[in-house]
Design an enzyme around this catalytic site. Structure first.
Site, mmCIF file in Angstrom:
data_model
loop_
_atom_site.group_PDB
_atom_site.id
_atom_site.type_symbol
_atom_site.label_atom_id
_atom_site.label_comp_id
_atom_site.label_asym_id
_atom_site.label_seq_id
_atom_site.Cartn_x
_atom_site.Cartn_y
_atom_site.Cartn_z
ATOM 1 C CD GLN A 1 -36.810 77.642 -49.702
ATOM 2 O OE1 GLN A 1 -37.853 77.480 -49.098
ATOM 3 N NE2 GLN A 1 -35.807 78.341 -49.206
ATOM 4 C CE1 TYR B 1 -42.352 80.513 -45.053
ATOM 5 C CE2 TYR B 1 -40.505 79.465 -43.956
ATOM 6 C CZ TYR B 1 -41.265 79.676 -45.088
ATOM 7 O OH TYR B 1 -40.935 79.039 -46.262
ATOM 8 N NE ARG C 1 -50.918 69.494 -42.511
ATOM 9 C CZ ARG C 1 -50.182 68.706 -41.723
ATOM 10 N NH1 ARG C 1 -49.487 67.720 -42.260
ATOM 11 N NH2 ARG C 1 -50.129 68.885 -40.426
ATOM 12 N N GLY D 1 -39.881 70.059 -42.732
ATOM 13 C CA GLY D 1 -40.523 70.855 -41.675
ATOM 14 C C GLY D 1 -40.854 70.057 -40.438
HETATM 15 N N1 NAP Z 1 -40.249 78.887 -50.450
HETATM 16 C C1 NAP Z 1 -41.504 78.524 -50.273
HETATM 17 O O1 NAP Z 1 -42.438 79.076 -50.882
HETATM 18 C C2 NAP Z 1 -41.786 77.417 -49.324
HETATM 19 C C3 NAP Z 1 -43.058 76.801 -49.306
HETATM 20 C C4 NAP Z 1 -43.254 75.758 -48.429
HETATM 21 C C5 NAP Z 1 -42.216 75.339 -47.595
HETATM 22 N N2 NAP Z 1 -40.997 75.968 -47.624
HETATM 23 C C6 NAP Z 1 -39.865 75.558 -46.760
HETATM 24 O O2 NAP Z 1 -39.722 74.158 -46.794
HETATM 25 C C7 NAP Z 1 -39.905 73.628 -45.491
HETATM 26 C C8 NAP Z 1 -40.548 72.262 -45.561
HETATM 27 O O3 NAP Z 1 -41.853 72.357 -46.099
HETATM 28 P P1 NAP Z 1 -43.145 72.209 -45.184
HETATM 29 O O4 NAP Z 1 -42.737 72.353 -43.765
HETATM 30 O O5 NAP Z 1 -44.149 73.137 -45.706
HETATM 31 O O6 NAP Z 1 -43.646 70.736 -45.539
HETATM 32 P P2 NAP Z 1 -43.004 69.267 -45.446
HETATM 33 O O7 NAP Z 1 -41.630 69.303 -44.916
HETATM 34 O O8 NAP Z 1 -43.269 68.619 -46.743
HETATM 35 O O9 NAP Z 1 -43.977 68.626 -44.366
HETATM 36 C C9 NAP Z 1 -43.922 69.062 -43.041
HETATM 37 C C10 NAP Z 1 -44.977 68.357 -42.205
HETATM 38 O O10 NAP Z 1 -44.804 66.941 -42.276
HETATM 39 C C11 NAP Z 1 -44.988 66.356 -40.985
HETATM 40 N N3 NAP Z 1 -43.706 65.736 -40.604
HETATM 41 C C12 NAP Z 1 -42.481 66.327 -40.595
HETATM 42 N N4 NAP Z 1 -41.540 65.459 -40.191
HETATM 43 C C13 NAP Z 1 -42.158 64.293 -39.958
HETATM 44 C C14 NAP Z 1 -41.708 63.021 -39.511
HETATM 45 N N5 NAP Z 1 -40.442 62.787 -39.247
HETATM 46 N N6 NAP Z 1 -42.635 62.041 -39.368
HETATM 47 C C15 NAP Z 1 -43.931 62.258 -39.641
HETATM 48 N N7 NAP Z 1 -44.426 63.461 -40.054
HETATM 49 C C16 NAP Z 1 -43.545 64.462 -40.211
HETATM 50 C C17 NAP Z 1 -45.331 67.493 -40.020
HETATM 51 O O11 NAP Z 1 -46.753 67.680 -39.931
HETATM 52 P P3 NAP Z 1 -47.722 66.720 -39.127
HETATM 53 O O12 NAP Z 1 -46.910 65.946 -38.114
HETATM 54 O O13 NAP Z 1 -48.744 67.606 -38.530
HETATM 55 O O14 NAP Z 1 -48.291 65.874 -40.229
HETATM 56 C C18 NAP Z 1 -44.796 68.728 -40.734
HETATM 57 O O15 NAP Z 1 -45.503 69.901 -40.436
HETATM 58 C C19 NAP Z 1 -40.729 74.698 -44.777
HETATM 59 O O16 NAP Z 1 -40.708 74.551 -43.385
HETATM 60 C C20 NAP Z 1 -40.092 75.943 -45.311
HETATM 61 O O17 NAP Z 1 -38.846 76.194 -44.680
HETATM 62 C C21 NAP Z 1 -40.785 76.989 -48.488
#
Ligand code: NAP
Length: 303
Positions: A162, A56, A214, A266
């Site tokens: 996960q 990351y 994205r 995230g």
């Molecule tokens: N193991 C794996 O392969 C893998 C893969 C992916 C993720 N993960 C883990 O899962 C976590 C979460 O997934 P992710 O961060 O990829 O995606 P997510 O949580 O589905 O979406 C995160 C995005 O949504 C928006 N957001 C977040 N909170 C918000 C709110 N309260 N209101 C409005 N928009 C909001 C933000 O982007 P904008 O504001 O720019 O829209 C943020 O970057 C990661 O950080 C990581 O720790 C693991």
């Protein structure tokens, strides 16, 4: 903040966790001071679980700075070894992560993905050794299906899986979640907001900047993105009817599954992190779940 047990005999962790991929800059470069404030706001709000990974970018070192001043002791810190799962690489990745995070041990160490290039037995044996040595309290895997988990579990029983899970990515429901329930493995589900797709704040035609992953994902472009935005519009009406935001509904929906221990969200700002909190308490009734299922029948097909 409500907690759930990680698997059948693991520790209690907060039902909402902070996913630290965005603070590493993968969804657009972020100001380090804002990232540190986001991590601390999450912990101050009751979130105890933080998830990062070797892959990351700057996430681990930013977390290392955020976790000084007593914050480390207040959280359950999870990271992952990414890409190279040979025993030597796993060992040196662990040491690099401890250094970047500025800690003596992590709470959960996970294998980031299944990779047939590296025999899983050797990888899991190394993970178990690191646990015995006290470098991590628990071990886990990520993005493995049920069959792959069973192979890994045979070498080293682990506490956490996960997988990706959200309203439009439901593949794990058929075999992987039931497998985890039967084995007593906890789930830390990732991408619960579909990387922003399920926030309800985007409309068709939105263009993501080049430094945001994205901008390269098909589901955030053209006709497919338009269809997802329509779907989220209908889901937002359900959310409003029960007094939640779309973001809160998306998280609460994942938590309806007993096998989900925590939902990793995230956040990019302290405001986003605090916005999640009502989702931890929300209970979705049968009528609401039915309405959501009917809407999700129109989830766009992706090749
Ligand atoms: N193991 C794996 O392969 C893998 C893969 C992916 C993720 N993960 C883990 O899962 C976590 C979460 O997934 P992710 O961060 O990829 O995606 P997510 O949580 O589905 O979406 C995160 C995005 O949504 C928006 N957001 C977040 N909170 C918000 C709110 N309260 N209101 C409005 N928009 C909001 C933000 O982007 P904008 O504001 O720019 O829209 C943020 O970057 C990661 O950080 C990581 O720790 C693991």
């Amino acid at each position: 903040m409500k907690t759930r047990q990680l698997g059948k005999d693991g520790p209690d962790i907060s039902v909402i966790g902070l996913g630290a991929w965005p603070i590493g800059g993968g969804m657009g470069v972020l100001d380090e001071a804002v990232s540190i404030a986001t991590v601390r706001a999450s912990i101050d709000s009751g979130i105890t679980l933080l998830d990062t990974a070797q892959a990351y970018r700057t996430s681990e070192s930013t977390l290392g700075k955020a976790l000084s001043d007593g914050y480390r002791e207040r959280c359950f810190l999870a990271t992952k070894v990414s890409r190279d799962y040979s025993p030597d690489a796993v060992r040196s990745a662990m040491d690099d992560s401890l250094k970047a995070l500025n800690v003596d041990y992590v709470d959960l160490y996970q294998v980031h993905s299944w990779n047939t290039e590296y025999p899983i037995d050797a990888t899991m044996e190394t993970m178990a050794r690191l646990q015995e040595e006290g470098k991590t309290r628990y071990i886990g895997i990520s993005n493995f299906n049920a069959e792959e988990m069973e192979q890994a579990y045979g070498t080293a029983p682990f506490h956490g899986s996960q997988p990706r899970y959200n309203m439009v990515d439901r593949k794990i429901e058929t075999e992987d979640l039931p497998y985890c329930e039967q084995r007593g493995i906890g789930n830390l589900v990732h991408s619960p907001l579909g990387k922003g797709l399920l926030t309800g704040k985007y409309s068709a035609g939105h263009v993501f900047p080049e430094d945001d992953e994205r901008s390269r994902f098909p589901r955030f472009q053209g006709e497919l993105f338009t269809k997802y935005c329509e779907l989220t519009g209908w889901l937002s009406e359900v959310a409003a009817d029960i007094g939640l935001t779309m973001v809160q509904l998306a998280i609460a929906w994942c938590l309806r599954q007993k096998a989900v221990s925590t939902v990793l969200v995230g956040a990019k700002t302290p405001e986003q992190a605090v916005d999640y909190l009502p989702a931890a308490e929300a209970e979705l009734d049968a009528e609401t779940l039915k309405r959501i299922d009917v809407i999700l029948e129109d989830t766009p097909a992706e090749s």
